[in-house]
Every structure is written in C-alpha cells, then in structure tokens.
Design a protein around this motif. Structure first.
Motif, PDB file in Angstrom:
ATOM      1  N   ILE A 266       4.184 -10.173   0.796  1.00  0.00           N
ATOM      2  CA  ILE A 266       4.019 -11.770   1.112  1.00  0.00           C
ATOM      3  C   ILE A 266       4.228 -12.120   2.629  1.00  0.00           C
ATOM      4  N   GLU A 267       3.952 -12.986   3.217  1.00  0.00           N
ATOM      5  CA  GLU A 267       4.603 -13.414   4.474  1.00  0.00           C
ATOM      6  C   GLU A 267       5.658 -14.393   4.470  1.00  0.00           C
ATOM      7  N   ALA A 268       5.813 -15.115   5.339  1.00  0.00           N
ATOM      8  CA  ALA A 268       7.158 -16.009   5.557  1.00  0.00           C
ATOM      9  C   ALA A 268       6.771 -17.295   5.040  1.00  0.00           C
ATOM     10  N   ASP A 269       5.627 -17.496   4.441  1.00  0.00           N
ATOM     11  CA  ASP A 269       5.220 -18.975   3.857  1.00  0.00           C
ATOM     12  C   ASP A 269       4.821 -18.849   2.555  1.00  0.00           C
ATOM     13  N   TYR A 270       5.288 -17.692   1.673  1.00  0.00           N
ATOM     14  CA  TYR A 270       5.047 -17.506   0.221  1.00  0.00           C
ATOM     15  C   TYR A 270       3.645 -16.743  -0.090  1.00  0.00           C
ATOM     16  N   ARG A 271       2.666 -16.823   0.910  1.00  0.00           N
ATOM     17  CA  ARG A 271       1.428 -16.428   0.859  1.00  0.00           C
ATOM     18  C   ARG A 271       1.264 -14.788   0.893  1.00  0.00           C
ATOM     19  N   LYS A 272       0.501 -14.314  -0.088  1.00  0.00           N
ATOM     20  CA  LYS A 272       0.084 -13.006   0.116  1.00  0.00           C
ATOM     21  C   LYS A 272      -0.283 -12.389   1.641  1.00  0.00           C
ATOM     22  N   ALA A 273       0.438 -11.444   2.005  1.00  0.00           N
ATOM     23  CA  ALA A 273      -0.046 -11.092   3.143  1.00  0.00           C
ATOM     24  C   ALA A 273      -1.522 -10.761   3.381  1.00  0.00           C
ATOM     25  N   SER A 274      -2.109 -10.946   4.605  1.00  0.00           N
ATOM     26  CA  SER A 274      -3.375 -10.791   4.808  1.00  0.00           C
ATOM     27  C   SER A 274      -4.037  -9.624   4.439  1.00  0.00           C
ATOM     28  N   TYR A 275      -3.160  -8.429   4.685  1.00  0.00           N
ATOM     29  CA  TYR A 275      -3.185  -6.959   4.465  1.00  0.00           C
ATOM     30  C   TYR A 275      -3.278  -6.513   3.092  1.00  0.00           C
ATOM     31  N   SER A 276      -2.238  -7.181   2.605  1.00  0.00           N
ATOM     32  CA  SER A 276      -1.801  -6.551   1.105  1.00  0.00           C
ATOM     33  C   SER A 276      -2.772  -6.443  -0.015  1.00  0.00           C
TER      34      SER A 276
ATOM     35  N   GLY B 275       6.483  -8.623   3.645  1.00  0.00           N
ATOM     36  CA  GLY B 275       6.104  -7.390   4.335  1.00  0.00           C
ATOM     37  C   GLY B 275       5.790  -7.923   5.633  1.00  0.00           C
ATOM     38  N   GLY B 276       5.688  -9.223   5.944  1.00  0.00           N
ATOM     39  CA  GLY B 276       5.910  -9.680   7.367  1.00  0.00           C
ATOM     40  C   GLY B 276       4.155  -9.949   7.771  1.00  0.00           C
ATOM     41  N   SER B 277       4.197 -10.877   8.711  1.00  0.00           N
ATOM     42  CA  SER B 277       2.716 -10.975   9.284  1.00  0.00           C
ATOM     43  C   SER B 277       2.509  -9.865  10.081  1.00  0.00           C
ATOM     44  N   LEU B 278       1.090 -10.115  10.692  1.00  0.00           N
ATOM     45  CA  LEU B 278       0.659  -8.696  11.528  1.00  0.00           C
ATOM     46  C   LEU B 278       1.141  -8.829  13.096  1.00  0.00           C
ATOM     47  N   ASP B 279       1.832  -9.969  13.566  1.00  0.00           N
ATOM     48  CA  ASP B 279       2.141  -9.866  14.565  1.00  0.00           C
ATOM     49  C   ASP B 279       3.432 -11.042  14.924  1.00  0.00           C
TER      50      ASP B 279
ATOM     51  N   ALA C 244       4.898  -4.253  10.235  1.00  0.00           N
ATOM     52  CA  ALA C 244       4.540  -5.196   9.090  1.00  0.00           C
ATOM     53  C   ALA C 244       3.762  -4.320   8.173  1.00  0.00           C
ATOM     54  N   GLY C 245       3.746  -4.509   6.921  1.00  0.00           N
ATOM     55  CA  GLY C 245       2.956  -3.898   6.001  1.00  0.00           C
ATOM     56  C   GLY C 245       3.742  -3.775   4.392  1.00  0.00           C
ATOM     57  N   THR C 246       3.010  -3.326   3.635  1.00  0.00           N
ATOM     58  CA  THR C 246       3.608  -3.042   2.014  1.00  0.00           C
ATOM     59  C   THR C 246       4.621  -2.128   2.357  1.00  0.00           C
ATOM     60  N   SER C 247       4.570  -1.175   3.236  1.00  0.00           N
ATOM     61  CA  SER C 247       5.630  -0.421   3.610  1.00  0.00           C
ATOM     62  C   SER C 247       6.958  -0.927   4.077  1.00  0.00           C
ATOM     63  N   MET C 248       7.060  -2.045   4.572  1.00  0.00           N
ATOM     64  CA  MET C 248       8.151  -2.804   4.753  1.00  0.00           C
ATOM     65  C   MET C 248       8.709  -3.529   3.729  1.00  0.00           C
ATOM     66  N   ALA C 249       7.839  -4.079   2.738  1.00  0.00           N
ATOM     67  CA  ALA C 249       8.051  -4.706   1.434  1.00  0.00           C
ATOM     68  C   ALA C 249       8.712  -3.735   0.389  1.00  0.00           C
ATOM     69  N   CYS C 250       8.105  -2.577   0.392  1.00  0.00           N
ATOM     70  CA  CYS C 250       8.610  -1.921  -0.563  1.00  0.00           C
ATOM     71  C   CYS C 250      10.198  -1.557  -0.620  1.00  0.00           C
ATOM     72  N   PRO C 251      10.791  -1.106   0.659  1.00  0.00           N
ATOM     73  CA  PRO C 251      12.359  -0.982   0.619  1.00  0.00           C
ATOM     74  C   PRO C 251      13.214  -2.238   0.493  1.00  0.00           C
ATOM     75  N   LEU C 252      12.399  -3.253   0.535  1.00  0.00           N
ATOM     76  CA  LEU C 252      13.331  -4.665   0.271  1.00  0.00           C
ATOM     77  C   LEU C 252      13.481  -4.570  -1.241  1.00  0.00           C
ATOM     78  N   VAL C 253      12.509  -4.195  -2.107  1.00  0.00           N
ATOM     79  CA  VAL C 253      12.869  -4.165  -3.546  1.00  0.00           C
ATOM     80  C   VAL C 253      13.728  -2.923  -3.892  1.00  0.00           C
ATOM     81  N   SER C 254      13.702  -1.822  -3.021  1.00  0.00           N
ATOM     82  CA  SER C 254      14.593  -0.781  -3.258  1.00  0.00           C
ATOM     83  C   SER C 254      16.079  -1.041  -3.170  1.00  0.00           C
ATOM     84  N   GLY C 255      16.218  -1.991  -1.981  1.00  0.00           N
ATOM     85  CA  GLY C 255      17.527  -2.179  -1.872  1.00  0.00           C
ATOM     86  C   GLY C 255      18.180  -3.348  -2.964  1.00  0.00           C
ATOM     87  N   VAL C 256      17.246  -4.322  -3.400  1.00  0.00           N
ATOM     88  CA  VAL C 256      17.725  -5.091  -4.387  1.00  0.00           C
ATOM     89  C   VAL C 256      18.068  -4.393  -5.611  1.00  0.00           C
ATOM     90  N   ALA C 257      17.226  -3.392  -5.740  1.00  0.00           N
ATOM     91  CA  ALA C 257      17.466  -2.318  -6.853  1.00  0.00           C
ATOM     92  C   ALA C 257      18.828  -2.031  -6.941  1.00  0.00           C
TER      93      ALA C 257
END
Length: 499
Positions: A299-309, A321-325, A345-358
C-alpha cells in the motif's frame, strides 16, 4: 538445471518498466517532518533518518499521507525491538557487511573461523561467517543495493545516532536486535546474465537458512512473468517448493522436527513479495501464491493499494511499499555506490516490514520458551491486521487480511484467537472470504442457510490454517444468510448479508 536468469526478477519496479533513475535519484528536495515533535516526552531512538520513515508512524501532515497508514510500530519499541535469538535469512542480494548501520546486527556463524579455507563447522560451506554467496558458490558476499535495503528495514542498528531505525534492530545496547543472515542469490540489479543463482542453488539458499538457525525466511524476489505466463495454472519450481516446505518444517528444529534448545520457534515462516505487475493473476506472483508462504502486497501512504502492487485472493497481508517517486517511498540502507542510504519502492519493500513485525511477535511469544509455531505466528499477524477494504473498494478481499499492525499484534490475546474469521459480513462481489485457525484447519463442512432457515449450499472443504479461502455465492439471491462451519468437533455460526 535451468538458470534462474529467466525466472527471477526484482520486485521494486524493474518488472513494471519503471525507469531506474526514478528510483535511484530524486528530482525534488526531500520533505522531512519532525517525528520527535509529534510524540513529545516519549522515548524514541536517536537515529537521524527516522524522520523519513513515515511507514513506522505516519503523521498525515503531508499532502500524500493519511494519518495512521503505517505499521503502527513506535508504541511497541520500548518493550519489543528485536532479540539476537531470532535469525532472519535474507534470501536476496548480498547484505553490505561494511555498512555502519548493519555491522553490529549481522549473523555470525559461531562454528566458523574466518578466511581459513576450511569448513570448520562441517555444514558444507567454507568460511560462511555471515552467510553464503549462492551465485558464485563461495563465502564472498557481494554488496547489493536491493538485498541491503531489505535487510536494513528489518534489522539496521537502532539508537546508534546513525542513519535509519529498523523494526527489530534492538535498542542500542550491546547485543540487542535480530541477526541478519545473508543468503545471496542475486548480484546485479540490472544484469541477470551470470548474476543469478541457478535453480538448485536458490533452493540451497532457502535450506541454508533453516540449517543454520534462521526461523524467518525473507524473500523479495519472484519468477519473471514470461516463465509463469506460459503455464495454464500457477507454477512453482519443484526444488524451490521442496526448500520452502523444508524451511517451514525444520527451521529451529533437529532432523526429527523437534524444537532445538534456544530456538525461538518450532518451525519457520517464509515470506514472499507478491510482485509489481498490478495484476490478480497468481501466475505472475509465483512463488508468492504458494499457499504455505506469506504473500505480501503493498500500500501507499494513504491506505490505498500501491499502483504497481499485485493483489488477489492468494494475498495474505499488506504493508507499506511506497509510491513510485518522492518522499512516499521507503528509505533504507544500501551500498556505498548509492551513498549508503536510498529510497526504493515496491512489494520488495513491503515484505521486510512484515518480516520485521514477525520478529517482534516471535520475541514476545517464542524467545526463552518452547512450542511457539509458525501457524500461531501467522494467525497473530493476520487477526491483528487492520482492514484496508474501506479504502480499496475495488480490491475487497484481495489485499489479504489487511495491513500488518505491530501494536495490535503484540497486544492480541494469543490464548483466545478466533477459530473462524469471516472477512466481511457484507458481501457485495459474490465472494464469501474467510479463514480458519489451526484449531479448525483440515477437513470441514461449510453450510449456508437463507433467511427462512432453508439450506442453500453445502461444501466439504480442506482448509489451510490462517490462509484466506473464498466461496463463490453468485447463484444465491440477495438477502440475509447464516453460515455454519464444522471441523474437528467444533461448530461456528456467522451471519452475513449479500447485496
């Protein structure tokens, strides 16, 4: 074996044909808000770049933000911030071992003597002090922007007055923080010829983590769409599947599957980024769509699905996972070539956030104890996630259980997890989505009754614990219904309305 060059692709923009310069450099000045001013009087780490890490505590003060669209982390740091008994295997590019924000939290093989050319611990790998390079089949880890960025989000050293903070990087005291194991399967961000481990070596990298003490396997990679797209159904390389299954069963355990003394979990959790093709096709997400892994959307910083995800019913959970720029991307550690820190930015960046919370959840329930399992860990992560459907009506039920929530995950009553969870009691898209806990996993019977008590649907199901499951109710008319699910001698009743 076929080289993985045709299969493995980065999930931070390359597959989407997003221009690399747009990710590497920024065209406008950074906008930084004062996080220290937001929480006056509260204890916070002194890392100067924490102010750029909106995904830990989003204040909603910028035009591209909405308050609370984050992983709700800061409030738990005083009590849970990473324990060295937890080893995270980063299956990715090589972690930059010389990075000043990562050096203290690198996993160090206790049985290996550095650079003596001998396999001292007899694990089959020579001089694997901080991990192993499965591309070149040696212990020389090649620093890699993507792998280092992923690692920093999970375990960069906290409260050291340097660079960023991380989810599980400790509190600045000696010996605190998780340990980062580098399982290198990628060498170059742009070139794949000769730069990607072959199929059996990718499997070996995953297995290596389990055999050497890791209980979390972090994977921000996936198959290229050209390979997956040729299959009528989803594809996972059989050797990769075997390695994933091995990690889940044997991480933290002996060769009989019994938990080792000192291990924080009986078994392991494997997480995969879902990919950046903006599609629900599970073939494009593989191997993230494999039911035994945790598939992470962005998702991006406004709760919405990231455009690429990528998205879909196979998705288990989401994270920023952040916006594209711009400043809406994810700021983390990288190589010296990129000045040690950069936005990606990307789902690559979202995944380690879940790993960290785990890692924080394992710290609470597993460290110093026995019997904590990956199944319970997933149930905690999923049942504590906050809902995203109201912000993403087009993607109802396709962003997993919601966004990972560190505060809720560490407050949840683990003795009272819901045995059955209906994603929503209001069904608007003809799809009933639900999950079961381990207590109701396996063979079960789902029965639906209409508003006057007549049975309208009956199904025998075999369900995986914690995963989202869907049932097509297109043939049912609009109205009120009662759902009854029976499994393992238990019965659950839920009411829902179909519009």
């Amino acid at each position: 074996a076929t080289r993985a060059a045709a299969e493995v692709a980065f999930l931070d923009g390359i597959e989407m044909a997003v221009p690399v310069p747009k990710i590497v450099s920024r065209a406008r000045p950074e906008t930084v808000w004062d996080m220290y001013g937001i929480r006056v009087g509260e204890w916070l780490f002194n890392d100067p770049d924490l102010s750029k890490q909106w995904y830990f505590d989003n204040p909603g003060t910028e035009s591209w933000q909405r308050e609370g669209a984050d992983i709700r982390l800061v409030d738990v740091w005083k009590q849970y911030n990473g324990n060295p008994a937890i080893i995270v295997a980063v299956v990715d590019g090589g972690i930059n071992q010389e990075h000043p924000d990562l050096q203290d939290n690198l996993w160090t093989n206790p049985g290996e003597i550095p650079k003596n050319g001998i396999d001292d611990d007899g694990n089959g790998y020579i001089d694997d002090v901080h991990g192993y390079n499965f591309v070149d089949d040696n212990a020389i880890l090649v620093p890699h922007r993507h792998g280092t960025h992923v690692a920093g989000t999970i375990g960069a050293t906290n409260n050291n007055g340097t660079g960023i903070s991380s989810i599980a990087g400790g509190d600045g005291t000696s010996g605190s923080g998780v340990r980062l194991m580098s399982c290198q399967i990628l060498k170059s961000l742009t070139s794949i010829g000769g730069e990607v481990a072959s199929d059996p070596f990718i499997a070996a990298a995953i297995k290596y983590g389990a055999d050497n003490g890791a209980v979390i396997s972090q994977n921000s990679w996936g198959y290229a769409a050209t390979r997956a797209g040729r299959n009528a159904s989803s594809y996972i390389n059989p050797v990769h599947k075997e390695a994933i299954d091995y990690f889940i069963k044997y991480a933290g355990c002996d060769n009989k599957g019994e938990q080792l003394d000192g291990s924080p979990m009986k078994g392991g959790i494997v997480l995969f980024a879902s990919g950046n093709a903006n599609t629900s096709d599970p073939r494009i997400a593989a191997p993230a769509d494999y039911e035994k892994v945790v598939a992470v959307a962005a998702i991006e910083a406004d709760y919405r699905k990231a455009s690429y995800s990528n998205y879909g019913t196979y998705t288990d959970i989401s994270a920023p996972g952040g916006s594209l720029d711009g400043d809406g991307r994810i700021w983390s550690t990288t190589t010296e070539r990129s000045n040690n820190y950069e936005y990606l930015a990307g789902t690559s960046m979202a995944c380690p956030l879940v790993s960290g919370v785990a890692a924080l959840v394992i710290e609470k329930y597993g460290v110093g104890k026995k019997g904590f399992t990956p199944e319970t860990l997933k149930e905690i992560l999923y049942q504590s996630a906050y809902d995203l459907d109201e912000y993403n009506p087009r993607y109802t039920g396709q962003l997993g259980h919601g966004c990972v929530d560190a505060t809720a995950a560490l407050k949840i009553d683990v003795s009272n997890l819901h045995p059955f969870t209906l994603k929503s009691n209001q069904v608007t898209d003809n799809t009933l989505i639900f999950s079961v806990s381990s207590s109701m996993a396996g063979n079960g019977e789902l029965t639906l009754y209409n508003g006057i008590g007549n049975k309208v649907l009956s199904l025998h199901l075999e369900l995986e614990a914690a995963s989202l499951h869907s049932v097509d109710i297109t043939k049912l008319s609009a109205g009120y219904y009662t759902l009854v699910y029976r499994a393992n001698g238990m019965e659950i009743r839920e009411k829902f309305i179909k519009y």
